[in-house]
Design a protein around this motif. Structure first.
Motif, PDB file in Angstrom:
ATOM      1  N   ILE A 144     -15.998   9.198 -31.522  1.00 57.19           N
ATOM      2  CA  ILE A 144     -17.074  10.178 -31.317  1.00 57.19           C
ATOM      3  C   ILE A 144     -16.520  11.302 -30.451  1.00 57.19           C
ATOM      4  CG2 ILE A 144     -19.243  10.539 -30.093  1.00 57.19           C
ATOM      5  CD1 ILE A 144     -20.000   7.722 -31.074  1.00 57.19           C
ATOM      6  N   PHE A 145     -16.685  12.531 -30.938  1.00 56.12           N
ATOM      7  CA  PHE A 145     -16.077  13.672 -30.247  1.00 56.12           C
ATOM      8  C   PHE A 145     -17.130  14.657 -29.745  1.00 56.12           C
ATOM      9  CE2 PHE A 145     -12.692  12.491 -33.347  1.00 56.12           C
ATOM     10  CZ  PHE A 145     -11.745  12.113 -32.417  1.00 56.12           C
ATOM     11  N   PRO A 146     -16.889  15.243 -28.567  1.00 53.86           N
ATOM     12  CA  PRO A 146     -17.789  16.273 -28.061  1.00 53.86           C
ATOM     13  C   PRO A 146     -17.567  17.619 -28.746  1.00 53.86           C
ATOM     14  CG  PRO A 146     -16.027  15.896 -26.486  1.00 53.86           C
ATOM     15  CD  PRO A 146     -15.825  14.910 -27.606  1.00 53.86           C
ATOM     16  N   SER A 147     -16.370  17.814 -29.334  1.00 52.50           N
ATOM     17  CA  SER A 147     -16.137  19.053 -30.079  1.00 52.50           C
ATOM     18  C   SER A 147     -15.623  18.665 -31.467  1.00 52.50           C
ATOM     19  CB  SER A 147     -15.153  19.961 -29.327  1.00 52.50           C
ATOM     20  OG  SER A 147     -13.979  19.267 -28.983  1.00 52.50           O
ATOM     21  N   THR A 148     -14.651  19.357 -31.999  1.00 52.21           N
ATOM     22  CA  THR A 148     -14.193  19.036 -33.352  1.00 52.21           C
ATOM     23  C   THR A 148     -12.740  18.557 -33.333  1.00 52.21           C
ATOM     24  OG1 THR A 148     -13.492  21.311 -33.694  1.00 52.21           O
ATOM     25  CG2 THR A 148     -15.709  20.726 -34.424  1.00 52.21           C
ATOM     26  N   ILE A 149     -12.333  17.908 -34.427  1.00 60.62           N
ATOM     27  CA  ILE A 149     -10.999  17.326 -34.471  1.00 60.62           C
ATOM     28  C   ILE A 149      -9.911  18.389 -34.630  1.00 60.62           C
ATOM     29  CG2 ILE A 149     -11.741  15.095 -35.365  1.00 60.62           C
ATOM     30  CD1 ILE A 149     -10.644  16.194 -38.141  1.00 60.62           C
TER      31      ILE A 149
END
Lengths: 311, 324
Positions: free
Chosen positions: B35-40
């Protein structure tokens, strides 16, 4: 520090403030048209996001910034059409439909960014014009005459929109439709058509504001590039009391406050940065609170027009 | 007819939903959800983790799923609970997820959870990873102090918290260790993702005379752009950012998340599901320092020697940075 270096700092700050006010001016003047006709468009942020992406994509893929800017305006027009259909023809609550447009624009821009660019890319961006003679004036030259063409376009938009609103028959129609639509309708003004025109013009300018941020400011596109600037633009319309000159003042004040808070932080004066960062926003709220006059608001704002309504 | 259409639309919406979250389905051996707070592809924190896990994909026959742009507790909580029963390892890639991980991890004792930056591994099935961002920052500070000509250096901070404090403090101490008279200006944007604000802050630094810049968070791509346009130098953290501006990025502190995740996978084989604070340091190989070859002419043999010595000192524990 010497006097000259203080002048240098102030000159830099003013020059930066003039350049950075441009996207706010585009978006806020656009929103002003929309609100003058009685439609509150809260979708500005989303439209700017999509405009920023479109402008960047065409500038990057086709190496043509002008094409990018034109396409951003086209996308703005389409988003405005959507907003107009939902809020004027279908008479949906303007607040809700605006937020819908915001989320739609934001989501589409992020998705298209992933699909068509997919990562950090940059362009050389719109270059500053070197205006002969005027650009050489000490201090003033740097503040006013060393910007890119879109900054001048934004500044020109202020008197132009004033002229259109107050000196042309169409401008009179817009103001009538935004204050007393029923009376305007009785006089034979097409309320629906006028509102459509205003919302579409407003969205087109929001697209242009977004384009400025991606191809003349950041020179790149990133997720959440607009970062709330669309909502600031809406606040600036209230700040400017629905007058082009007021919007210009607000945009300049906000940009100047931002330039000042950055200089203040960098200058190393020991002060909590959290307070410095919110300073421009607080300033806008305070000025808004003390200068607000109810009578300047378009009285039909947020009220959908229903010809058959007998109320 | 209407039923059919609405069924089709629902189907399409769901299909899109899955595409957005990037869920990938296949029968594999070890499954990891993130789970990411921004993008990969943010060229910073999130990409560092995603690229790290992707590097292990073939080696461990991984099944990888992820969700991006999740900030609020409700979304994160439901995503964690959806992933937890079906995945071996669930990584919530941000300090802000601590409370939710605490809550969900209790209910899934057979799932390994990991989150960071934090020192607090709350349960036996939770890892807290913790980059010693100050170590690479110190090295960058030392190099920057050697390279600056104006003796003014600018830091673009996102928010004065967590990793940014460690990074900025380490960098500052690195600079001062070489020359205490160099002026290091710090300006915060108050945001992690405001690319334009980061760029404007960088331009303000340059106006104030800075010829070397650094900073953390995903917004830093904007600041790097400013450095590149004005011909200034940049030091990266989290990930090698030289691809953004090959002529500006001198060197990068790289977070080796592939080694962190490898550690978790190997521990799981031994029946250990977590319960450990994982500092990321040069000593344990979870940190690396990488130079941009295009700017290698800036680093003379003496400076390179100095950097290698610093890394050895970090490894041996001789050099430790106190966060001020």
């Amino acid at each position: 520090m010497t006097m000259a270096s203080y002048f240098q700092i102030i000159t830099n700050m003013l020059a930066v403030a003039v350049a950075l006010s441009a996207p706010y001016i585009f978006a806020a003047i656009g929103e002003m048209f929309s609100q003058k006709s009685g439609v509150l468009n809260l979708g500005v942020e989303g439209i700017m996001m999509l405009g920023a992406f479109t402008a960047f994509y065409f500038s990057w893929a086709y190496d043509n910034i002008l094409l990018g800017i034109v396409m951003a305006m086209v996308v703005g027009i389409l988003m405005g059409l959507l907003m107009a259909i939902v809020s004027i023809t279908l008479k949906a609550d303007q607040g809700i439909s605006g937020i819908g447009v915001y989320m739609l624009g934001w989501g589409i821009a992020s998705t298209l960014f992933r699909l068509f660019i997919g990562g950090v890319q940059s362009i050389s961006g719109l270059q500053d014009l070197q205006i002969p003679i005027l650009g050489q004036i000490p201090y003033l030259g740097k503040i006013l005459f060393q910007h890119n063409i879109m900054v001048y376009l934004a500044l020109l938009l202020v008197p132009a929109s004033w002229y259109i609103l107050y000196k042309t028959p169409w401008g009179l129609k817009v103001r009538a439709v935004g204050t007393t639509p029923r009376a305007a309708d009785t006089m034979g003004i097409n309320v629906i058509k006028t509102r459509y025109q205003c919302v579409i013009i407003g969205s087109m300018l929001a697209g242009l504001g977004g384009a400025f941020l991606s191809v003349a400011q950041a020179n790149m596109f990133a997720n959440d590039l607009i970062a709330g600037r669309g909502f600031i633009a809406i606040a600036l319309v209230y700040f400017g009391r629905w007058e082009p000159l007021g919007v210009l003042k607000g945009a300049l004040l906000f940009s100047l406050a931002n330039a000042f808070q950055r200089w203040f932080q960098i200058s190393g004066i020991s002060f909590p940065y959290e307070i410095t960062v919110v300073f421009p926003y607080v300033l806008i709220i305070v000025v808004l609170a003390f200068s607000y006059k109810k009578f300047s608001e378009p009285t039909a704002l947020t009220v959908p027009y229903d010809r058959e309504f007998k109320g | 007819m209407f039923k059919k259409i609405s069924f089709l639309i629902t189907l399409i919406i769901f299909a899109f939903g899955f595409l957005m979250t990037g869920a990938v389905y296949a029968e594999e051996e070890i499954s990891i959800a993130m789970i990411f707070p921004s993008t990969i592809d943010d060229m910073a924190w999130s990409q560092a983790m995603y690229d790290g896990v992707a590097k292990l994909e073939d080696e461990y026959n991984l099944k990888i799923s992820y969700s991006e742009n999740l900030y609020d507790a409700v979304q994160v909580g439901s995503a964690l609970r959806e992933y937890a029963p079906n995945y071996d390892i669930v990584i919530a890639h941000g300090a802000q997820y601590q409370n939710i991980v605490d809550d969900v991890a209790r209910d899934f004792p057979n799932t390994t959870f990991a989150f960071g930056t934090s020192y607090n591994a709350m349960h036996d099935n939770v890892y807290a990873y913790d980059p010693n961002a100050e170590e690479g920052a110190y090295i960058s500070g030392v190099i920057a102090a050697h390279l600056t000509e104006t003796n003014i250096i600018g830091i673009i901070g996102p928010v004065e918290a967590g990793d940014a404090i460690k990074y900025n403090s380490g960098f500052l101490q690195g600079v001062k260790s070489v020359n205490p008279d160099i002026k290091v200006n710090i300006g915060y944007t108050g945001s992690f993702g405001d690319t334009i604000a980061a760029k404007q802050m960088a331009e303000s630094h340059i106006d104030a005379g800075a010829d070397i810049l650094t900073g953390s968070a995903q917004q830093s791509v904007g600041a790097i752009r400013a450095a590149a346009e004005k011909g200034k130098l940049w030091f990266s953290t989290d990930i090698d950012q030289s691809i953004v501006a090959p002529q500006a990025v001198v060197a990068s502190q790289v977070l080796k998340f592939e080694e962190v995740v490898r550690y978790m996978i190997e521990a799981r084989k031994d029946g250990i599901y977590g319960g450990e604070h994982l500092p990321m340091t040069y000593a344990n190989g979870f940190l690396a320092y990488e130079f941009n070859e295009e700017l290698s002419h800036l680093i003379d043999a003496e400076l390179e020697q100095l950097v290698n010595e610093l890394i050895e000192d970090f490894k041996s524990g001789e050099l430790e940075i106190e966060i001020e």
